[in-house]
Write a protein that holds these residues in place. Structure first.
Motif, PDB file in Angstrom:
ATOM      1  N   ASN A   1      30.805  97.258  41.568  1.00  0.00           N
ATOM      2  CA  ASN A   1      31.226  96.326  40.521  1.00  0.00           C
ATOM      3  C   ASN A   1      31.979  97.053  39.411  1.00  0.00           C
ATOM      4  O   ASN A   1      31.942  96.635  38.258  1.00  0.00           O
ATOM      5  N   ILE A   2      32.670  98.109  39.760  1.00  0.00           N
ATOM      6  CA  ILE A   2      33.292  98.963  38.751  1.00  0.00           C
ATOM      7  C   ILE A   2      34.325  98.210  37.922  1.00  0.00           C
ATOM      8  O   ILE A   2      35.051  97.343  38.429  1.00  0.00           O
ATOM      9  N   SER A   3      34.345  98.533  36.638  1.00  0.00           N
ATOM     10  CA  SER A   3      35.356  98.006  35.728  1.00  0.00           C
ATOM     11  C   SER A   3      36.046  99.198  35.087  1.00  0.00           C
ATOM     12  O   SER A   3      35.386 100.062  34.512  1.00  0.00           O
ATOM     13  N   VAL A   4      37.357  99.258  35.223  1.00  0.00           N
ATOM     14  CA  VAL A   4      38.114 100.397  34.706  1.00  0.00           C
ATOM     15  C   VAL A   4      38.814  99.991  33.412  1.00  0.00           C
ATOM     16  O   VAL A   4      39.571  99.016  33.381  1.00  0.00           O
ATOM     17  N   ILE A   5      38.532 100.745  32.343  1.00  0.00           N
ATOM     18  CA  ILE A   5      39.193 100.511  31.065  1.00  0.00           C
ATOM     19  C   ILE A   5      40.699 100.693  31.248  1.00  0.00           C
ATOM     20  O   ILE A   5      41.161 101.665  31.842  1.00  0.00           O
ATOM     21  N   GLY A   6      41.469  99.739  30.768  1.00  0.00           N
ATOM     22  CA  GLY A   6      42.921  99.801  30.925  1.00  0.00           C
ATOM     23  C   GLY A   6      43.421  99.157  32.195  1.00  0.00           C
ATOM     24  O   GLY A   6      44.636  99.062  32.402  1.00  0.00           O
ATOM     25  N   VAL A   7      42.487  98.737  33.061  1.00  0.00           N
ATOM     26  CA  VAL A   7      42.858  98.054  34.301  1.00  0.00           C
ATOM     27  C   VAL A   7      42.158  96.698  34.370  1.00  0.00           C
ATOM     28  O   VAL A   7      42.797  95.648  34.433  1.00  0.00           O
ATOM     29  N   HIS A   8      40.821  96.737  34.341  1.00  0.00           N
ATOM     30  CA  HIS A   8      40.047  95.492  34.388  1.00  0.00           C
ATOM     31  C   HIS A   8      39.659  94.992  32.995  1.00  0.00           C
ATOM     32  O   HIS A   8      39.298  93.832  32.830  1.00  0.00           O
ATOM     33  N   SER A   9      39.707  95.887  32.018  1.00  0.00           N
ATOM     34  CA  SER A   9      39.508  95.516  30.615  1.00  0.00           C
ATOM     35  C   SER A   9      40.570  96.238  29.799  1.00  0.00           C
ATOM     36  O   SER A   9      41.224  97.157  30.290  1.00  0.00           O
ATOM     37  N   ASP A  10      40.755  95.807  28.549  1.00  0.00           N
ATOM     38  CA  ASP A  10      41.843  96.364  27.748  1.00  0.00           C
ATOM     39  C   ASP A  10      41.616  97.838  27.429  1.00  0.00           C
ATOM     40  O   ASP A  10      40.483  98.286  27.213  1.00  0.00           O
ATOM     41  N   GLY A  11      42.742  98.583  27.393  1.00  0.00           N
ATOM     42  CA  GLY A  11      42.668 100.023  27.293  1.00  0.00           C
ATOM     43  C   GLY A  11      43.273 100.612  26.038  1.00  0.00           C
ATOM     44  O   GLY A  11      43.237 100.010  24.958  1.00  0.00           O
ATOM     45  N   GLY A  12      43.874 101.791  26.199  1.00  0.00           N
ATOM     46  CA  GLY A  12      44.199 102.655  25.088  1.00  0.00           C
ATOM     47  C   GLY A  12      45.580 102.509  24.477  1.00  0.00           C
ATOM     48  O   GLY A  12      45.921 103.281  23.582  1.00  0.00           O
ATOM     49  N   PHE A  13      46.392 101.552  24.921  1.00  0.00           N
ATOM     50  CA  PHE A  13      47.675 101.330  24.259  1.00  0.00           C
ATOM     51  C   PHE A  13      47.408 100.507  22.995  1.00  0.00           C
ATOM     52  O   PHE A  13      47.883  99.384  22.824  1.00  0.00           O
ATOM     53  N   ALA A  14      46.655 101.090  22.081  1.00  0.00           N
ATOM     54  CA  ALA A  14      46.220 100.408  20.864  1.00  0.00           C
ATOM     55  C   ALA A  14      45.799 101.459  19.845  1.00  0.00           C
ATOM     56  O   ALA A  14      45.512 102.607  20.196  1.00  0.00           O
TER      57      ALA A  14
END
Length: 340
Positions: free
Chosen positions: A108-121
């Motif tokens: 059930n992996i969730s990847v920051i920047g892929v499945h949730s919002d990431g570091g372009f912020a």
């Protein structure tokens, strides 16, 4: 809540600036001020609309270095002002893979920047479990800990040993990391890539021998490098169907193949050749905390550095305007890092 600048991939081929609210970190989170972010192939494919299992809109960026500016109420292992890198894989910690210690392939992996919002912020709230101390490491190198960790995991999957003959196919960021880490482990390395420019990069920044897989005498070149034999292990980081299908032909009998690159399609190779060599073949996905720890250790010992893969630097404030020209269509790009 406060407003922060975010660069949002609203739909394929459309990056837009948005002011977004960011909440206070929960008890198990830290708020980090983003300092640098690496640009990954995932970010390029997402912009192009070719990233599978991807939904829009999305704030990209998962190769992250930041500074802690706020800690959740239950956290004491880190401190305000500390530089950290981010492990972007948020595992469920409940599935059979997680319970066996293989959080890299959590069901059930969730990847920051892929499945949730990431570091372009400007800022990002991150689970403290996904932070790594990165004190004393340059901001550029800290942003590249994650791709180096993917490489370290592939090397570990291949069980690379000292003095073993290892062929790395593909001199992109992951292949370069694989070669550098396997070399640090004492293996004998050759890197194969069809690009003369990338082979020159290898010679300049890794000081390792290279070969051109498109050459008619490619296998003979390998045998010359490996004392008359084909390599014992091949780690393919191309994600290229032809290259991956050909790996069975490149190993000696009793050899091992590890695929860290992937493509959307089916592998095809000669079963008699696969069997007569008693081939070991495996995939490598993401990385575990052990792999991240190894990368940080190698960086501290000057065995890994950003220059091994870094070719371009960008400024966050101008990224939307130059992304297509200077990132997507830049044939000289191997790895870029965004500065905030």
């Amino acid at each position: 809540m406060s407003l922060i600048n975010t660069l949002v991939c609203q739909e394929p081929k459309k990056l837009v600036w948005e002011k977004r609210e960011i909440s206070e970190p929960t008890a198990k989170e830290a708020k980090i001020k983003i300092k640098t972010v690496g640009i990954c192939g995932t970010d390029i494919h997402a912009w192009s609309g070719n990233q599978p299992f991807f939904s829009y809109p999305r704030v990209l960026g998962h190769e992250i270095c930041g500074e802690i500016v706020q800690l959740g109420s239950n956290q004491s292992d880190f401190k305000i002002g500390q530089q950290v890198a981010v492990i972007p894989y948020v595992a469920c910690l409940k599935c059979p893979s997680c319970l066996s210690g293989r959080t890299n392939c959590c069901e059930n992996i969730s990847v920051i920047g892929v499945h949730s919002d990431g570091g372009f912020a400007d800022y990002l709230n991150v689970p403290v479990l996904n932070l790594l101390p990165a004190d004393g490491i340059s901001q550029e190198a800290a942003a590249l800990i994650e791709p180096f960790a993917i490489s370290a995991h592939a090397v570990r999957r291949a069980a690379v040993q000292k003095n073993e003959a290892v062929l790395v196919v593909g001199a992109g960021p992951i292949g370069l990391g694989v070669a550098a880490i396997a070399h640090a482990d004492g293996a004998q390395i050759v890197i194969a890539d069809t690009s003369a420019e990338r082979r020159e990069h290898v010679a300049k920044h890794l000081s390792l021998p290279t070969a051109d897989p498109s050459a008619d005498d490619f296998e003979e070149q390998l045998k010359e490098q490996f004392l008359g034999a084909l390599p014992l292990k091949v780690i393919d980081a191309t994600g290229n169907q032809h290259a991956m299908n050909n790996t069975v032909n490149l190993i000696r009998h009793g050899g091992t193949i590890v695929f860290v690159g992937l493509f959307k399609g089916n592998l095809q190779f000669s079963d008699p050749d696969f069997h007569k060599k008693e081939t070991t073949m495996m995939g490598s996905r993401n990385a575990t905390p052990e792999d991240f720890a190894k990368v940080i250790r190698l960086m501290a010992n000057n065995k890994l550095n950003a220059e091994m893969m870094l070719t371009h630097n960008y400024q966050f404030f101008s990224l939307a305007e130059i992304y297509e020209k200077d990132v997507i269509n830049n044939r000289e790009l191997i790895k870029g890092v965004i500065h905030f």
